[in-house]
Design a protein around this motif. Structure first.
Motif, PDB file in Angstrom:
ATOM      1  N   MET A   1      18.874  48.673  16.351  1.00  0.00           N
ATOM      2  CA  MET A   1      19.877  49.640  16.542  1.00  0.00           C
ATOM      3  C   MET A   1      19.177  50.616  17.787  1.00  0.00           C
ATOM      4  N   GLN A   2      20.157  51.183  18.606  1.00  0.00           N
ATOM      5  CA  GLN A   2      20.069  52.404  19.296  1.00  0.00           C
ATOM      6  C   GLN A   2      20.967  53.801  18.506  1.00  0.00           C
ATOM      7  N   ALA A   3      20.420  54.740  17.966  1.00  0.00           N
ATOM      8  CA  ALA A   3      21.163  55.793  17.307  1.00  0.00           C
ATOM      9  C   ALA A   3      20.546  57.046  17.660  1.00  0.00           C
ATOM     10  N   ARG A   4      21.462  58.116  17.486  1.00  0.00           N
ATOM     11  CA  ARG A   4      21.185  59.368  17.794  1.00  0.00           C
ATOM     12  C   ARG A   4      21.097  60.078  16.472  1.00  0.00           C
ATOM     13  N   MET A   5      19.999  60.768  16.339  1.00  0.00           N
ATOM     14  CA  MET A   5      19.898  61.577  14.873  1.00  0.00           C
ATOM     15  C   MET A   5      18.427  62.405  15.123  1.00  0.00           C
ATOM     16  N   ALA A   6      18.790  63.567  14.376  1.00  0.00           N
ATOM     17  CA  ALA A   6      17.633  64.379  14.264  1.00  0.00           C
ATOM     18  C   ALA A   6      17.196  65.161  15.790  1.00  0.00           C
ATOM     19  N   GLY A   7      18.493  64.935  16.645  1.00  0.00           N
ATOM     20  CA  GLY A   7      18.150  65.758  17.863  1.00  0.00           C
ATOM     21  C   GLY A   7      17.567  64.653  19.014  1.00  0.00           C
ATOM     22  N   ARG A   8      17.291  63.391  18.544  1.00  0.00           N
ATOM     23  CA  ARG A   8      16.696  62.488  19.299  1.00  0.00           C
ATOM     24  C   ARG A   8      17.458  61.160  19.279  1.00  0.00           C
ATOM     25  N   GLN A   9      17.362  60.583  20.764  1.00  0.00           N
ATOM     26  CA  GLN A   9      17.975  59.325  20.984  1.00  0.00           C
ATOM     27  C   GLN A   9      16.748  58.245  20.375  1.00  0.00           C
ATOM     28  N   LEU A  10      17.153  57.457  19.578  1.00  0.00           N
ATOM     29  CA  LEU A  10      16.030  56.644  18.794  1.00  0.00           C
ATOM     30  C   LEU A  10      16.373  54.956  18.942  1.00  0.00           C
ATOM     31  N   ILE A  11      15.559  54.310  19.073  1.00  0.00           N
ATOM     32  CA  ILE A  11      15.652  52.916  18.898  1.00  0.00           C
ATOM     33  C   ILE A  11      14.941  52.486  17.677  1.00  0.00           C
ATOM     34  N   MET A  12      15.530  51.615  17.046  1.00  0.00           N
ATOM     35  CA  MET A  12      15.134  51.231  15.690  1.00  0.00           C
ATOM     36  C   MET A  12      15.118  49.836  15.392  1.00  0.00           C
ATOM     37  N   VAL A  13      13.858  49.105  15.085  1.00  0.00           N
ATOM     38  CA  VAL A  13      13.954  47.787  14.643  1.00  0.00           C
ATOM     39  C   VAL A  13      13.262  47.514  13.344  1.00  0.00           C
ATOM     40  N   PHE A  14      14.168  46.415  12.658  1.00  0.00           N
ATOM     41  CA  PHE A  14      13.861  46.121  11.356  1.00  0.00           C
ATOM     42  C   PHE A  14      13.862  44.581  11.120  1.00  0.00           C
ATOM     43  N   LEU A  15      12.617  43.951  10.794  1.00  0.00           N
ATOM     44  CA  LEU A  15      12.708  42.630  10.822  1.00  0.00           C
ATOM     45  C   LEU A  15      12.123  42.157   9.727  1.00  0.00           C
ATOM     46  N   ASP A  16      12.387  40.739   9.053  1.00  0.00           N
ATOM     47  CA  ASP A  16      12.093  40.136   7.966  1.00  0.00           C
ATOM     48  C   ASP A  16      12.267  41.183   6.663  1.00  0.00           C
ATOM     49  N   SER A  17      13.489  41.583   6.402  1.00  0.00           N
ATOM     50  CA  SER A  17      13.808  42.171   5.355  1.00  0.00           C
ATOM     51  C   SER A  17      14.135  41.315   4.237  1.00  0.00           C
ATOM     52  N   SER A  18      13.743  41.720   2.673  1.00  0.00           N
ATOM     53  CA  SER A  18      14.053  41.001   1.917  1.00  0.00           C
ATOM     54  C   SER A  18      15.126  41.513   0.935  1.00  0.00           C
ATOM     55  N   GLY A  19      15.992  40.712   0.721  1.00  0.00           N
ATOM     56  CA  GLY A  19      17.309  41.349  -0.142  1.00  0.00           C
ATOM     57  C   GLY A  19      18.568  41.551   0.446  1.00  0.00           C
ATOM     58  N   LYS A  20      19.710  41.257  -0.036  1.00  0.00           N
ATOM     59  CA  LYS A  20      20.908  41.092   0.408  1.00  0.00           C
ATOM     60  C   LYS A  20      21.267  42.462   1.363  1.00  0.00           C
ATOM     61  N   ALA A  21      20.978  43.509   0.851  1.00  0.00           N
ATOM     62  CA  ALA A  21      21.327  44.843   1.619  1.00  0.00           C
ATOM     63  C   ALA A  21      20.437  45.716   2.174  1.00  0.00           C
ATOM     64  N   SER A  22      19.061  44.661   1.966  1.00  0.00           N
ATOM     65  CA  SER A  22      17.859  45.597   2.190  1.00  0.00           C
ATOM     66  C   SER A  22      17.624  46.343   3.682  1.00  0.00           C
ATOM     67  N   ARG A  23      17.992  45.546   4.706  1.00  0.00           N
ATOM     68  CA  ARG A  23      18.152  46.144   6.134  1.00  0.00           C
ATOM     69  C   ARG A  23      18.812  47.423   6.187  1.00  0.00           C
ATOM     70  N   ILE A  24      19.917  47.644   5.651  1.00  0.00           N
ATOM     71  CA  ILE A  24      20.849  48.489   5.463  1.00  0.00           C
ATOM     72  C   ILE A  24      20.053  49.682   4.839  1.00  0.00           C
ATOM     73  N   ALA A  25      19.591  49.385   3.758  1.00  0.00           N
ATOM     74  CA  ALA A  25      18.897  50.453   2.713  1.00  0.00           C
ATOM     75  C   ALA A  25      17.630  50.964   3.486  1.00  0.00           C
ATOM     76  N   ASP A  26      16.919  50.141   4.280  1.00  0.00           N
ATOM     77  CA  ASP A  26      15.710  50.460   5.058  1.00  0.00           C
ATOM     78  C   ASP A  26      16.200  51.584   6.124  1.00  0.00           C
ATOM     79  N   ALA A  27      17.402  51.197   6.649  1.00  0.00           N
ATOM     80  CA  ALA A  27      17.597  52.011   7.827  1.00  0.00           C
ATOM     81  C   ALA A  27      18.005  53.417   7.236  1.00  0.00           C
ATOM     82  N   GLU A  28      18.762  53.453   6.250  1.00  0.00           N
ATOM     83  CA  GLU A  28      18.938  54.559   5.387  1.00  0.00           C
ATOM     84  C   GLU A  28      17.886  55.455   4.992  1.00  0.00           C
ATOM     85  N   ARG A  29      16.900  54.715   4.636  1.00  0.00           N
ATOM     86  CA  ARG A  29      15.492  55.409   4.266  1.00  0.00           C
ATOM     87  C   ARG A  29      14.951  56.036   5.564  1.00  0.00           C
TER      88      ARG A  29
END
Length: 321
Positions: free
Chosen positions: A273-301
């Motif tokens: 994703m590219q997302a704006r948060m905490a006053g920054r324009q950020l690029i996020m990458v999550f690979l090889d996440s285990s669990g049905k909703a785990s990548r979303i949970a990781d992004a929230e963390r």
């Protein structure tokens, strides 16, 4: 004696009459039958163990990180300053599943092909790699723009394959263009063999994918199509609803400029994703996440961590690769 014998015989005959009468009565009445419960013997089916991801095989999940992420690879980059805010196994080269479609879209757009040109799904677009289902039946005709939309928003494999097949020079030329673009962007860890991501031989690293997100997020069309939450598409005489594969687009807590999800067994759950948060324009990458909703949970963390620790030094986790 004769009289006694005759009397004894008469008494014997009389004594036998009740048994005979009972026997006759039993013959005339139906004999009740006992219900026997039937027992069905079922074959014992051996449990099929889950397919291990490439990251699991490499032991990447054993690497600890400050957020206890389910993703074995995570990478957060400030797009404006190139500052790495979080890093976990950033150079591990893994299958990237449908994250592939970002490069597919980039090659299509940069080729300048007409988005209004009609493209028809053929037997060549049917998945023979993973045998996945598609609502785009063979014979479905859509514009290139509609195919691009479905490939990015709903991760439609037949749409992505049809885009590659209708590239000048065909599929072979398209894959060559994908790899050439990766080289031009300095994505040294990246290699593509087809345009959908169904093949586990489509591989990349988090650092390379951050470079891809950086480029694609600067193209307004790709931003709009990838962050579209839903679309109604005419398939023959029917209007069919397609939806995004990323539930975070519906969250008011997120300001997402570009995104793509991915999943095959070998890759696990993936998200860029590219997302704006905490006053920054950020690029996020999550690979090889285990669990049905785990990548979303990781992004929230990650979002919560970034909100509470802005400007802190990059969090890192050592890599096994």
């Amino acid at each position: 004696m004769k009289t006694f014998a005759a009397a004894f015989l008469s008494l014997s005959l009389l004594a036998g009459l009740p048994d005979a009468a009972c026997a006759a009565a039993n013959k005339s009445k139906p004999v009740p039958t006992r219900k026997v419960k039937s027992v069905v013997l079922r074959k014992t089916v051996a449990a099929v163990p889950p397919v291990a991801t490439f990251g699991q095989v490499a032991g990447l999940h054993e690497v600890d990180d400050p957020l206890s992420l389910k993703s074995s690879v995570a990478y957060v980059l400030d797009q404006d300053t190139n500052e790495v805010l979080f890093s976990k196994n950033p150079q591990a080269v893994l299958p990237i599943a449908s994250i592939t479609k970002l490069m597919t879209a980039l090659v299509v757009v940069e080729a300048g092909l007409s988005l209004d040109e009609k493209i028809t799904v053929t037997d060549e677009d049917v998945d023979t790699e993973k045998f996945t289902h598609s609502r785009l039946a063979v014979g479905t005709t859509l514009t290139r723009g509609e195919m691009l939309h479905l490939a990015l928003m709903s991760s439609e494999n037949r749409a992505a394959h049809a885009l590659g097949r209708n590239y000048p020079g065909g599929l072979t030329a398209f894959v060559a263009a994908m790899n050439a673009k990766a080289q031009a962007l300095g994505m040294a860890d990246t290699h593509y063999v087809e345009p959908t991501g169904l093949s586990s031989r489509n591989q990349s690293s988090a650092k390379d994918l951050a470079a891809l997100v950086n480029v694609t997020s600067q193209i307004p069309l790709l931003r709009d199509l990838s962050t579209s939450r839903e679309a109604r598409v005419a398939l023959g005489k029917r209007m069919v609803q397609f939806r995004s594969t990323n539930g975070l687009l519906s969250s008011p807590l997120w300001d997402i400029g570009l995104q793509k999800t991915g999943f095959i067994n070998e890759a696990g759950k993936c998200l860029v994703m590219q997302a704006r948060m905490a006053g920054r324009q950020l690029i996020m990458v999550f690979l090889d996440s285990s669990g049905k909703a785990s990548r979303i949970a990781d992004a929230e963390r990650m979002r919560k961590w970034l909100a509470t620790l802005p400007g802190e030094p990059a969090a890192t986790a050592s890599s096994k690769l």
